[in-house]
Design an enzyme around this catalytic site. Structure first.
Site, PDB file in Angstrom:
ATOM      1  N   GLY A  91       0.903  -1.188   0.209  1.00 37.66           N
ATOM      2  CA  GLY A  91      -0.030   0.120  -0.124  1.00 37.66           C
ATOM      3  C   GLY A  91       0.874   1.463  -0.334  1.00 37.66           C
ATOM      4  CB  ALA A 124       4.386  -0.426   2.063  1.00 43.21           C
ATOM      5  CD  GLU A 195       5.546  -4.928 -10.143  1.00 47.95           C
ATOM      6  OE1 GLU A 195       5.970  -5.399  -9.676  1.00 47.95           O
ATOM      7  OE2 GLU A 195       4.396  -4.164 -10.319  1.00 47.95           O
TER       8      GLU A 195
END
Length: 239
Positions: A91, A124, A195
């Site tokens: 987040g 995060a 990613e």
């Protein structure tokens, strides 16, 4: 001995929430069936802590472990102290670090992980395992007491790393932003996680994990004067 799994993000391409991470997590937590995961939801700005807890419980159901958010404790610290495993979700990194300071969790988490409690985090939640949050991609939507983080991985991290620029985008690329950081902080090192990649850390060694079928996504280490090293999938290195 530290035992951590730091993942770039909760999704890879079109996968569902944490689906691509499950093979890693099953291996990482293979001896923890029936144990408790203390979950930190502070980064989840767009959802309530209850909603975030439910999302993670459903996503991790295959692990057959109890996921309990820290907000269920009379003190949030109670859940961390009782947990067999610690997990921190993604987040907004500024909201996350602010919550960790507000509820006095940084020292408790750091101590438990240094003593061997497994830790995993994504986005995060990976960022805050590093030295500071100064190389996050997030907007500072509030002002935390400090940018200093857990420092369990004693370098900077940059999850969701994307190389180059989108066509028509005239702002700085991620490489340029990290180069700016290193000009101002020349003794630092930044580990960029594309990613679908992760770092699995045991003690002072880190192994690169890559979910992509072609296994072409290397973790990059940026240092001063434009230095860049590539760590390919499966490579283990001392950090």
């Amino acid at each position: 001995m530290k035992n951590m799994l730091l993942m770039s993000g909760s999704k890879y391409q079109n996968t569902g929430y944490l689906v691509h991470c499950m093979p890693w997590l099953k291996s990482f937590l293979s001896t923890y069936k029936g144990k408790t995961i203390g979950f930190v939801p502070y980064a989840g700005v767009s959802r309530s802590y209850d909603e975030y807890e439910t999302l993670v419980q459903q996503a991790l159901a295959e692990l057959e472990m109890d996921v309990v958010s820290v907000h269920r404790g009379k003190r949030h610290l109670d859940i961390i102290e009782q947990a067999d495993v610690i997990a921190i979700g993604g987040g907004n990194t500024f909201c996350l670090i602010n919550g960790l300071y507000e509820h006095h969790l940084l020292d408790a988490i750091r101590q438990k992980v240094q003593q061997g409690t497994p830790y995993f985090g994504w986005s995060a939640g990976a960022n805050v395992a590093g030295k500071t949050i100064m190389t996050t991609n997030d907007m500072p939507i509030l002002y935390p007491p400090s940018f200093d983080a857990l420092n369990l991985f004693p370098h900077q991290l940059n999850p969701h790393f994307i190389s180059g620029k989108i066509a028509g985008h005239n702002g700085e690329s991620r490489e340029e932003r990290l180069a700016e950081f290193l000009i101002v902080n020349p003794e630092s090192h930044v580990y960029a996680l594309p990613e679908g990649t992760a770092l699995q850390i045991q003690g002072n060694q880190s192994k690169v994990l890559d979910i992509s079928e072609a296994q072409q996504s290397a973790v990059l280490k940026f240092s001063k004067n434009g230095q860049c090293e590539r760590y390919e999938s499966g490579v283990t290195f001392d950090y």
